[in-house]
Design a protein around this motif. Structure first.
Motif, mmCIF file in Angstrom:
data_model
loop_
_atom_site.group_PDB
_atom_site.id
_atom_site.type_symbol
_atom_site.label_atom_id
_atom_site.label_comp_id
_atom_site.label_asym_id
_atom_site.label_seq_id
_atom_site.Cartn_x
_atom_site.Cartn_y
_atom_site.Cartn_z
ATOM 1 N N ARG A 174 0.802 -1.229 0.000
ATOM 2 C CA ARG A 174 0.000 0.000 0.000
ATOM 3 C C ARG A 174 0.836 1.282 0.000
ATOM 4 O O ARG A 174 0.274 2.374 -0.006
ATOM 5 C CB ARG A 174 -0.974 0.019 1.193
ATOM 6 N N SER A 175 2.152 1.175 -0.026
ATOM 7 C CA SER A 175 3.006 2.362 0.073
ATOM 8 C C SER A 175 2.886 3.293 -1.131
ATOM 9 O O SER A 175 3.210 4.480 -1.017
ATOM 10 C CB SER A 175 4.464 1.951 0.268
ATOM 11 N N THR A 176 2.416 2.789 -2.259
ATOM 12 C CA THR A 176 2.278 3.624 -3.457
ATOM 13 C C THR A 176 0.817 3.936 -3.778
ATOM 14 O O THR A 176 0.536 4.560 -4.790
ATOM 15 C CB THR A 176 2.909 2.936 -4.684
ATOM 16 N N VAL B 188 7.712 1.900 -19.004
ATOM 17 C CA VAL B 188 7.782 2.944 -17.984
ATOM 18 C C VAL B 188 6.733 2.596 -16.937
ATOM 19 O O VAL B 188 5.554 2.448 -17.262
ATOM 20 C CB VAL B 188 7.498 4.339 -18.577
ATOM 21 N N VAL B 189 7.151 2.455 -15.686
ATOM 22 C CA VAL B 189 6.229 2.096 -14.606
ATOM 23 C C VAL B 189 5.909 3.343 -13.805
ATOM 24 O O VAL B 189 6.808 4.083 -13.390
ATOM 25 C CB VAL B 189 6.843 1.008 -13.689
ATOM 26 N N LYS B 190 4.620 3.577 -13.577
ATOM 27 C CA LYS B 190 4.169 4.753 -12.846
ATOM 28 C C LYS B 190 3.220 4.338 -11.726
ATOM 29 O O LYS B 190 2.716 3.209 -11.714
ATOM 30 C CB LYS B 190 3.479 5.745 -13.783
ATOM 31 N N THR B 191 2.962 5.280 -10.812
ATOM 32 C CA THR B 191 2.007 5.030 -9.737
ATOM 33 C C THR B 191 0.943 6.123 -9.639
ATOM 34 O O THR B 191 0.119 6.087 -8.732
ATOM 35 C CB THR B 191 2.722 4.910 -8.372
ATOM 36 N N ARG B 192 0.976 7.083 -10.535
ATOM 37 C CA ARG B 192 -0.021 8.146 -10.560
ATOM 38 C C ARG B 192 -0.530 8.308 -11.985
ATOM 39 O O ARG B 192 -0.023 7.699 -12.916
ATOM 40 C CB ARG B 192 0.562 9.461 -10.038
ATOM 41 N N ASP B 193 -1.551 9.166 -12.159
ATOM 42 C CA ASP B 193 -2.195 9.278 -13.465
ATOM 43 C C ASP B 193 -1.214 9.634 -14.584
ATOM 44 O O ASP B 193 -1.180 8.979 -15.624
ATOM 45 C CB ASP B 193 -3.321 10.315 -13.426
ATOM 46 N N ASP C 124 -9.969 1.372 0.558
ATOM 47 C CA ASP C 124 -9.318 0.152 1.029
ATOM 48 C C ASP C 124 -9.320 -0.922 -0.060
ATOM 49 O O ASP C 124 -9.574 -2.091 0.189
ATOM 50 C CB ASP C 124 -9.991 -0.377 2.309
ATOM 51 N N GLN C 125 -9.036 -0.471 -1.276
ATOM 52 C CA GLN C 125 -9.058 -1.389 -2.421
ATOM 53 C C GLN C 125 -7.952 -1.010 -3.398
ATOM 54 O O GLN C 125 -7.937 0.096 -3.938
ATOM 55 C CB GLN C 125 -10.418 -1.324 -3.127
ATOM 56 N N GLY C 126 -7.016 -1.927 -3.603
ATOM 57 C CA GLY C 126 -5.934 -1.697 -4.547
ATOM 58 C C GLY C 126 -6.295 -2.150 -5.945
ATOM 59 O O GLY C 126 -7.070 -3.092 -6.121
ATOM 60 N N LEU D 18 -4.662 8.343 -2.641
ATOM 61 C CA LEU D 18 -5.578 8.659 -1.541
ATOM 62 C C LEU D 18 -6.912 7.942 -1.700
ATOM 63 O O LEU D 18 -7.464 7.420 -0.719
ATOM 64 C CB LEU D 18 -5.808 10.173 -1.469
ATOM 65 N N THR D 19 -7.438 7.889 -2.921
ATOM 66 C CA THR D 19 -8.739 7.238 -3.116
ATOM 67 C C THR D 19 -8.647 5.725 -2.920
ATOM 68 O O THR D 19 -9.579 5.114 -2.391
ATOM 69 C CB THR D 19 -9.312 7.552 -4.513
#
Length: 196
Positions: free
Chosen positions: A62-64, A98-103, A73-75, A67-68
């Protein structure tokens, strides 16, 4: 030999992953979107245009998570789960990942540096969802002084009206081009023909 006109292009395939097609509307248009992306990737390889596969992958711890995701509580697209895999049928050929964690594909990644190293001046954007990750990447491309082509039939949204509205907004606000996959391929083919 790739044409000079297409030498400054790069094709970005955004979030074409299993979890992102779970919505009914996106599931309905998955085959068409993936087929259009495959046509673009094939043409890009023929014309020496770099192909970059942009993937979202979140850490299981859950570190990445956004907020939503934390609030719900759902990845989604959690690394090493089936949902993070390529969408069925996607065949991009040789593509840098390219790996991202945001839009935005630019946020927290080295995408800007990669494109600069390749002397890319224009990105051709496809993938999902139009109003979120595709739009965020398009806006950040504008901030990086890159021209953008949004491929209307190789992008999709949970809401077709939102898809259309987003493409029109980016066209007007940032003067980004909106083309079909066939128009992009024809332009690349035409540039090569002119160069012969």
């Amino acid at each position: 030999m790739p044409a000079q006109e297409s030498a400054g292009d790069a094709l970005l395939l955004v979030d074409l992953q299993v979890d992102y097609f779970a919505d009914d509307e996106l599931a309905r248009c998955r085959e068409d979107v993936v087929a259009a992306c495959n046509r673009l990737a094939d043409a890009a390889h023929r014309h020496g245009v770099p192909v970059l596969e942009i993937r979202t992958e979140h850490a299981p711890d859950r570190s990445t998570w956004t907020l939503t995701m934390l609030e719900d509580d759902q990845g989604v697209v959690v690394r090493d789960t089936p949902g993070a895999q390529r969408a069925e049928g996607l065949e991009p050929g040789e593509a840098d990942c390219v790996v991202k964690t945001r839009d935005s594909a630019f946020f927290g990644t080295d995408l800007g540096e990669r494109l600069a190293a390749l002397d890319v001046r224009r990105v051709v954007l496809c993938g999902v969802s139009t109003e979120s990750c595709v739009a965020a990447t398009a806006r950040d491309a504008f901030a990086h002084d890159l021209q953008v082509v949004l491929v209307s039939d190789a992008t999709a949204s949970v809401d077709p009206d939102e898809h259309d509205h987003t493409l029109e907004m980016l066209r007007v606000q940032h003067r980004q081009q909106v083309q079909t996959a066939d128009e992009v391929v024809a332009a690349w083919d035409g540039h090569d023909a002119e160069g012969c």
